[in-house]
Each structure stands twice: as C-alpha cells, then as structure tokens.
Write a protein that holds these residues in place. Sequence first.
Motif, PDB file in Angstrom:
ATOM      1  N   ALA A 280      12.603   2.757   8.680  1.00 59.11           N
ATOM      2  CA  ALA A 280      13.063   1.918   7.574  1.00 59.11           C
ATOM      3  C   ALA A 280      12.393   2.287   6.256  1.00 59.11           C
ATOM      4  N   LEU A 281      11.148   2.743   6.337  1.00 60.29           N
ATOM      5  CA  LEU A 281      10.393   3.044   5.125  1.00 60.29           C
ATOM      6  C   LEU A 281      10.384   4.525   4.768  1.00 60.29           C
ATOM      7  N   GLY A 282      11.101   5.340   5.534  1.00 59.77           N
ATOM      8  CA  GLY A 282      11.180   6.756   5.232  1.00 59.77           C
ATOM      9  C   GLY A 282       9.899   7.520   5.480  1.00 59.77           C
ATOM     10  N   ILE A 283       9.150   7.114   6.516  1.00 62.64           N
ATOM     11  CA  ILE A 283       7.908   7.799   6.888  1.00 62.64           C
ATOM     12  C   ILE A 283       8.186   8.650   8.119  1.00 62.64           C
ATOM     13  N   SER A 284       7.758   9.889   8.071  1.00 54.90           N
ATOM     14  CA  SER A 284       8.186  10.863   9.083  1.00 54.90           C
ATOM     15  C   SER A 284       7.559  10.649  10.451  1.00 54.90           C
ATOM     16  N   ARG A 285       6.376  10.042  10.525  1.00 55.96           N
ATOM     17  CA  ARG A 285       5.693   9.946  11.819  1.00 55.96           C
ATOM     18  C   ARG A 285       5.293   8.509  12.128  1.00 55.96           C
ATOM     19  N   ALA A 286       5.547   8.077  13.350  1.00 55.51           N
ATOM     20  CA  ALA A 286       5.094   6.787  13.847  1.00 55.51           C
ATOM     21  C   ALA A 286       4.082   7.044  14.950  1.00 55.51           C
ATOM     22  N   TYR A 287       2.851   6.589  14.760  1.00 56.01           N
ATOM     23  CA  TYR A 287       1.804   6.800  15.762  1.00 56.01           C
ATOM     24  C   TYR A 287       1.969   5.811  16.909  1.00 56.01           C
TER      25      TYR A 287
ATOM     26  N   HIS B  72       0.832  -1.207   0.000  1.00 58.27           N
ATOM     27  CA  HIS B  72       0.000   0.000   0.000  1.00 58.27           C
ATOM     28  C   HIS B  72       0.868   1.259   0.000  1.00 58.27           C
ATOM     29  N   ILE B  73       1.919   1.257   0.806  1.00 61.32           N
ATOM     30  CA  ILE B  73       2.810   2.418   0.869  1.00 61.32           C
ATOM     31  C   ILE B  73       3.445   2.675  -0.486  1.00 61.32           C
ATOM     32  N   GLU B  74       3.901   1.600  -1.144  1.00 58.97           N
ATOM     33  CA  GLU B  74       4.492   1.726  -2.476  1.00 58.97           C
ATOM     34  C   GLU B  74       3.482   2.308  -3.470  1.00 58.97           C
ATOM     35  N   ALA B  75       2.248   1.795  -3.421  1.00 57.98           N
ATOM     36  CA  ALA B  75       1.215   2.260  -4.346  1.00 57.98           C
ATOM     37  C   ALA B  75       0.869   3.729  -4.110  1.00 57.98           C
ATOM     38  N   LEU B  76       0.747   4.117  -2.849  1.00 57.86           N
ATOM     39  CA  LEU B  76       0.447   5.515  -2.538  1.00 57.86           C
ATOM     40  C   LEU B  76       1.532   6.438  -3.076  1.00 57.86           C
ATOM     41  N   ARG B  77       2.770   6.055  -2.901  1.00 57.86           N
ATOM     42  CA  ARG B  77       3.879   6.888  -3.370  1.00 57.86           C
ATOM     43  C   ARG B  77       3.915   6.968  -4.885  1.00 57.86           C
ATOM     44  N   ARG B  78       3.581   5.883  -5.561  1.00 53.52           N
ATOM     45  CA  ARG B  78       3.528   5.922  -7.022  1.00 53.52           C
ATOM     46  C   ARG B  78       2.433   6.870  -7.509  1.00 53.52           C
ATOM     47  N   LEU B  79       1.387   7.038  -6.707  1.00 54.55           N
ATOM     48  CA  LEU B  79       0.300   7.955  -7.057  1.00 54.55           C
ATOM     49  C   LEU B  79       0.578   9.392  -6.612  1.00 54.55           C
ATOM     50  N   GLY B  80       1.715   9.603  -5.946  1.00 49.87           N
ATOM     51  CA  GLY B  80       2.055  10.944  -5.486  1.00 49.87           C
ATOM     52  C   GLY B  80       1.322  11.366  -4.231  1.00 49.87           C
ATOM     53  N   ILE B  81       0.807  10.391  -3.473  1.00 50.37           N
ATOM     54  CA  ILE B  81       0.102  10.691  -2.226  1.00 50.37           C
ATOM     55  C   ILE B  81       1.054  10.478  -1.058  1.00 50.37           C
ATOM     56  N   GLU B  82       1.207  11.492  -0.241  1.00 52.05           N
ATOM     57  CA  GLU B  82       2.139  11.418   0.883  1.00 52.05           C
ATOM     58  C   GLU B  82       1.603  10.497   1.980  1.00 52.05           C
ATOM     59  N   VAL B  83       2.470   9.614   2.471  1.00 51.13           N
ATOM     60  CA  VAL B  83       2.134   8.795   3.627  1.00 51.13           C
ATOM     61  C   VAL B  83       2.550   9.577   4.869  1.00 51.13           C
ATOM     62  N   ALA B  84       1.548  10.130   5.566  1.00 50.21           N
ATOM     63  CA  ALA B  84       1.822  11.035   6.681  1.00 50.21           C
ATOM     64  C   ALA B  84       2.330  10.305   7.911  1.00 50.21           C
ATOM     65  N   GLY B  85       1.901   9.042   8.092  1.00 54.14           N
ATOM     66  CA  GLY B  85       2.306   8.324   9.289  1.00 54.14           C
ATOM     67  C   GLY B  85       1.966   6.863   9.207  1.00 54.14           C
ATOM     68  N   LEU B  86       2.526   6.132  10.162  1.00 54.60           N
ATOM     69  CA  LEU B  86       2.379   4.683  10.198  1.00 54.60           C
ATOM     70  C   LEU B  86       2.068   4.230  11.618  1.00 54.60           C
ATOM     71  N   LEU B  87       1.120   3.283  11.739  1.00 58.39           N
ATOM     72  CA  LEU B  87       0.819   2.662  13.018  1.00 58.39           C
ATOM     73  C   LEU B  87       1.201   1.192  12.942  1.00 58.39           C
TER      74      LEU B  87
END
Length: 277
Positions: free
Chosen positions: A43-50, A15-30
């Motif tokens: 590891a995935l270069g996401i700025s926020r960990a919830y 999902h993260i890969e697909a979002l980035r290919r669409l130009g949608i920023e992944v704001a955070g990860l839980l």
Amino acid sequence: MKAAVIGAGFVGRAHIEALRRLGIEVAGLLGSSPQRAREQAQALGISRAYASLDELVADSSVAAVHVCTPNHLHYAESEAALKAGKHVICEKPLAMNSRETAQLVDLAQKQKRAAAVTHNLRYYPMCQEARALVQRGTIGEPRMVHGSYLQDWLLYPSDWNWRLDPALSGSMRTVADIGTHWLDTVTWITGQRVTELCADLATIVITRERPCGPVETFQERTGTDFERVKIDTEDYASVLLHFDRGLRGAMTISQVSAGRKNRFWYEIDGSEGSIAW
C-alpha cells in the motif's frame, strides 16, 4: 543511506513521509505480522516486507531503523538495531522504565551510533526563532513559562486506542504521550531543566468501551462489539514546575478537551519581553 521502519500505523506513515521528503529510501517495513507487513508495504510502495525483527536487522543495506511501534516494544527493537550496528530513531518513550532507557543510552554510546527520540515540535521555525530570541537575551531573563497541550481524541467512553492499556503504553499516559512534547520544547527554548514539580493527575473517563477488533490511532471505532474496562491512566494533568535557574512554570495537559484537536501553546515571560506561540 537507506532506512527501515518498524510499524506502519499513524506515526510510522509520518516517518515514511518524512524520509521520502528528505530523499532517503525506505528499504523495508516490519509490521505486526508478516501478512500485515506485506499489505502495508504494498500500500505504501515499499519494496520489501520483513518477516521478523531478526530479518530486518540482518539487512546490510539498512543504515538506520525507525521504531514506530507501541511503547512496550521500543526497548527490544531499539536494542536489536543498535547491536546490529544500525542508527536508531525511536518514538518516545524510549522504553518502559529508566533502567531500560539507561541501558539503551549506554549501548548507543558503545556502538558509536546515532540514537534519537523524536521530539519534533522544537523544529517548527517559530520555535527555532523563539530559542534564538531567548538565547540572544531579547526578552531578558526568563521568569515564567506556562501553557498547555490539549486534544479531544479520547473524549468519549467509546474512544479507544492501545495507549489506554498500561501493559502496552506504561503506567503514565497523557503526560508521557503529549506532555513530554511540551516539556521538551520549553526546556529546549529556555535552556533550563526541570528540577522539581507538583502534579495533579486525573482520570476523567473512568470506564471505556474496548472494541474486540483493532482501532488505529485517531480513527473512529467501526465495530459494535466491545467490553467495558476500568481506566487507571490519566486523561488530564496540571503540573507546577521549578527550573534549575529560577524559572517558574505551569502546564496543563489533556486528551479530553472537546474541540481541541492538537492545540499546543506556550508563553515565556521575561524581564524585558514575552514570547507566545
């Protein structure tokens, strides 16, 4: 628009890969724990960990939430996101039973938010073309549909995944996990819905070695400590199908077919021609 992802295992990373290919920023990860979330986000270069689900749904910058966790968590996570006014994209199954899924459908409608389940195989270009050909009448009236979805990643008794535990995945496994993809694709292409079925389900590997530590999807076990457990969910299914406008069908589903990594196949036979993919 920004999105947040719950779960960074095999499916979450897709999902993260697909979002980035669409130009949608992944704001955070839980993740499964605050520490795991921090490690995965770094590891995935996401700025926020919830640190929690509450923290995620309170993030006003997030418009959509992707639910990529084990099945038993889908209902609570989707419900919390919808109640917070977020759009939801949830891995299947939407919940563990039809009562909970109905509640989520109603909630999405009341909240006026987009809600989707990721049956992604219909979006392959050749599946799009197959649907267009059927809708245009190129193969005439569809008469028969048949095929299979075969994998081998649970072939050996030493193969283990959380999907083998009914408490986490539900009482049905192989059909729910990959059979639903086949059914969604062929019902979407033909435009016909299943009304009756007759299913033969079988547990082929009746005892498995559950490791004492975690095992990621499609990855081999690394430790040597395990316990033997009895398996009650199906490894295999053959299903006869009746559709609402006279179409007849048959599908075979397996996660223990040696040599088949991800073999998805269907054929639709019509009165003027056939389509296979």
